[in-house]
Design an enzyme around this catalytic site. Sequence first.
Site, short mmCIF file in Angstrom:
data_model
loop_
_atom_site.label_atom_id
_atom_site.label_comp_id
_atom_site.label_asym_id
_atom_site.label_seq_id
_atom_site.Cartn_x
_atom_site.Cartn_y
_atom_site.Cartn_z
CG ASP A 220 -2.28 0.66 0.91
OD1 ASP A 220 -2.25 1.89 0.70
OD2 ASP A 220 -3.33 0.00 0.88
CG HIS A 243 -0.68 1.62 -3.38
ND1 HIS A 243 -1.93 1.35 -2.88
CD2 HIS A 243 -0.32 0.51 -4.08
CE1 HIS A 243 -2.32 0.15 -3.26
NE2 HIS A 243 -1.35 -0.39 -3.99
#
Length: 394
Positions: A220, A243
């Site tokens: 993430d 991310h």
Amino acid sequence: MMNLTRPSHSILLILFFMLAINSTSALTKYNVLNFGAKPNGKTDSTKAFLMAWKAACASADSTIIYVPKGRYLLGSMAFQGGCKSPQIIFRIDGTLVAPQDYRVLGKSADWLSFEGVNGVSILGGALDAKGPSLWACKASHSNCPSGATTLSFTNSKNIRIRSLLSLNSQMFHIVINGCENVNVQGVRIIAAGNSPNTDGIHVQSSKNVNIIKCSIKTGDDCISIGPGTKNLWIEQITCGPGHGISIGSLAKDLKEEGVQNVTVRNTIFLGTQNGLRIKSWARPSTGFVQGVRFMDSLMRNVQNPIVIDQNYCPHILNCPNQVSGIKIKDIIYEGIRGTSSTEVAIKFDCSPKNPCTGIRLQNVNLSYLNKSAQSSCSNVRGKALNLVRPESCL
């Protein structure tokens, strides 16, 4: 104009931290082995660690809790503040290991949490949260627990985390929530690129936080920045997989604190989903993002190198048919270079009700497959200076 030099609080934090390291010989020491901890990775040492904390916390002296080499099996633990000791250092030469059964930690919000502490340092060591079995459960769409954050600090001051390895967290690796004067340096974070909700370092409702010289590989956001963050300095970060570095998601609450005075510089993004992102849900909010400078970033095969998304709506689920109330202004992108893995390398998708203002691009050079990339602008006002590639749509 924002100040480009590192804030004075950063220098003071580093000096204090160096002093803490150099003065460990004068500290009262508590070895976890003396409280019954077993370094075999099989015997539950939770009680021993809590007893060591209780002893250090009750001492009027500066203290060190020493964890020798070995593997220590630990369940969920909360280290509570209100200590007499003005300084407690966790010196970890070993590895702290979570239970093999993910359900033991999975039902807890945190694995290792520090609440209301002052002057706590964590030096060295590894935290192995055994996350892959929970990730597999979630991938199979079974009835799985949410999972635990590996390390959290809440409502705490004067915190140092240095040279720590966080491995395979069930959820977030490190959370800084409601804290002041935090220095994170030389931390390594490792989790699979497809591991769900394993943000590397999350900061919210905190001020005067420095994150320096860290390597983050996760599933993430490498670093996520939540509401109420003020005076955040991020420098020399390598991110990927992951991310990217994200401010948001914001507009979760109607009355939300703003994000202000954030500097991100000398960062490298390797094959990440995003590079430098600001995101908010399309819903009413009193929140804002202002005074942010992104400087000297290298992108390598990044899907969205520069992106502001005020219509954030993952999986198109439970998204209101409204517009974002978050006000975004005074955002500078300077010295951003490298390659995008998609044609649109710069995307500003701002709120029609609250357009982004004061956006500045300066010395930006991003390409797509060795060709020209594109920019996309919606409800944004700003300017481009010096070389900007792709051609600016501001």
